[in-house]
Design a protein around this motif. Sequence first.
Motif, short mmCIF file in Angstrom:
data_model
loop_
_atom_site.label_atom_id
_atom_site.label_comp_id
_atom_site.label_asym_id
_atom_site.label_seq_id
_atom_site.Cartn_x
_atom_site.Cartn_y
_atom_site.Cartn_z
N ALA A 9 30.90 -10.81 21.07
CA ALA A 9 30.62 -11.08 22.48
C ALA A 9 31.91 -11.03 23.30
O ALA A 9 31.94 -10.45 24.40
CB ALA A 9 29.93 -12.43 22.63
N ILE A 10 32.97 -11.63 22.80
CA ILE A 10 34.26 -11.61 23.51
C ILE A 10 34.76 -10.17 23.66
O ILE A 10 35.23 -9.78 24.73
CB ILE A 10 35.29 -12.51 22.79
N ALA A 11 34.63 -9.37 22.61
CA ALA A 11 35.05 -7.97 22.70
C ALA A 11 34.22 -7.21 23.73
O ALA A 11 34.75 -6.41 24.51
CB ALA A 11 34.94 -7.30 21.33
N ILE A 13 32.68 -8.48 26.38
CA ILE A 13 33.04 -8.97 27.72
C ILE A 13 34.39 -8.40 28.14
O ILE A 13 34.58 -8.03 29.31
CB ILE A 13 33.00 -10.51 27.75
N THR A 14 35.32 -8.29 27.21
CA THR A 14 36.62 -7.69 27.52
C THR A 14 36.44 -6.23 27.93
O THR A 14 37.06 -5.77 28.90
CB THR A 14 37.56 -7.82 26.30
N ALA A 15 35.60 -5.50 27.22
CA ALA A 15 35.32 -4.10 27.59
C ALA A 15 34.62 -4.02 28.95
O ALA A 15 34.89 -3.11 29.75
CB ALA A 15 34.47 -3.43 26.51
N LEU A 16 33.74 -4.97 29.22
CA LEU A 16 33.07 -5.02 30.52
C LEU A 16 34.09 -5.18 31.64
O LEU A 16 34.03 -4.48 32.66
CB LEU A 16 32.08 -6.20 30.53
N LYS A 17 35.04 -6.09 31.47
CA LYS A 17 36.06 -6.30 32.51
C LYS A 17 36.94 -5.07 32.65
O LYS A 17 37.33 -4.71 33.77
CB LYS A 17 36.90 -7.55 32.19
N ALA A 18 37.24 -4.39 31.56
CA ALA A 18 38.01 -3.14 31.64
C ALA A 18 37.24 -2.11 32.48
O ALA A 18 37.85 -1.40 33.30
CB ALA A 18 38.29 -2.61 30.24
N ARG A 19 35.92 -2.03 32.29
CA ARG A 19 35.10 -1.11 33.10
C ARG A 19 35.14 -1.51 34.57
O ARG A 19 35.16 -0.65 35.46
CB ARG A 19 33.66 -1.07 32.61
N TYR A 20 35.13 -2.80 34.85
CA TYR A 20 35.23 -3.28 36.23
C TYR A 20 36.50 -2.71 36.88
O TYR A 20 36.45 -2.12 37.96
CB TYR A 20 35.24 -4.81 36.24
N PHE A 21 37.64 -2.89 36.24
CA PHE A 21 38.90 -2.41 36.80
C PHE A 21 38.90 -0.89 36.92
O PHE A 21 39.29 -0.33 37.95
CB PHE A 21 40.09 -2.86 35.94
N HIS A 22 38.45 -0.20 35.88
CA HIS A 22 38.47 1.26 35.87
C HIS A 22 37.56 1.84 36.94
O HIS A 22 37.95 2.75 37.68
CB HIS A 22 38.06 1.77 34.47
N THR A 23 36.34 1.33 37.04
CA THR A 23 35.40 1.90 38.02
C THR A 23 35.86 1.61 39.44
O THR A 23 35.68 2.44 40.33
CB THR A 23 33.96 1.39 37.79
N MET A 24 36.47 0.46 39.68
CA MET A 24 36.97 0.17 41.02
C MET A 24 38.10 1.12 41.38
O MET A 24 38.11 1.72 42.45
CB MET A 24 37.45 -1.27 41.14
N ASP A 25 39.05 1.30 40.48
CA ASP A 25 40.21 2.12 40.78
C ASP A 25 39.88 3.61 40.88
O ASP A 25 40.56 4.35 41.60
CB ASP A 25 41.31 1.90 39.74
N THR A 26 38.82 4.05 40.20
CA THR A 26 38.42 5.47 40.27
C THR A 26 37.34 5.70 41.32
O THR A 26 36.85 6.82 41.46
CB THR A 26 37.93 5.98 38.90
N LYS A 27 36.95 4.65 42.03
CA LYS A 27 35.93 4.72 43.09
C LYS A 27 34.59 5.19 42.55
O LYS A 27 33.83 5.88 43.21
CB LYS A 27 36.39 5.63 44.25
#
Length: 148
Positions: A9-11, A13-27
């Motif tokens: 679950a922790i892994a 959620i960590t991947a989820l947060k990485a997607r948050y940052f990536h999708t925001m920065d790539t619009k």
Amino acid sequence: MDSLERLEAIAAITALKARYFHTMDTKDWAGLEAVFAPDLVADFRDATETHDPSQLTHGAAPYVAKLAPILQDVVTVHHGHTPEITIESSDSARGVWAMEDKLWPRETSQLPFRMLHGYGHYHERYIRIGGEWRIAEIRLSRLRVDAA
């Protein structure tokens, strides 16, 4: 939930947060909306120098619809560090992430600065929907903002 399930679950959620940052920065606005639960609570009222009541948004679609036009003409770099993730049950968790962001508005942006460098923490609640973790609540608290 056993130890292996907690680690999985922790892994996730960590991947989820990485997607948050990536999708925001790539619009990637559709991708960004997909990291959130549909009934997201996004609380950015204390993310600026003054408490701004308009920065509380309910719903993933309204949040992304509000954010996309603001950031469309801004180069952004978001980093998340040192997560503290607590698994509360098989379908709920909480986390705090140290964060740093940099924003460089293009000439066409309506933002009132030419550069922003921020530091702070994301405070989040996660839920599992259909076997996938999603951000259900997100709140940003800032420690410092340097803008020019």
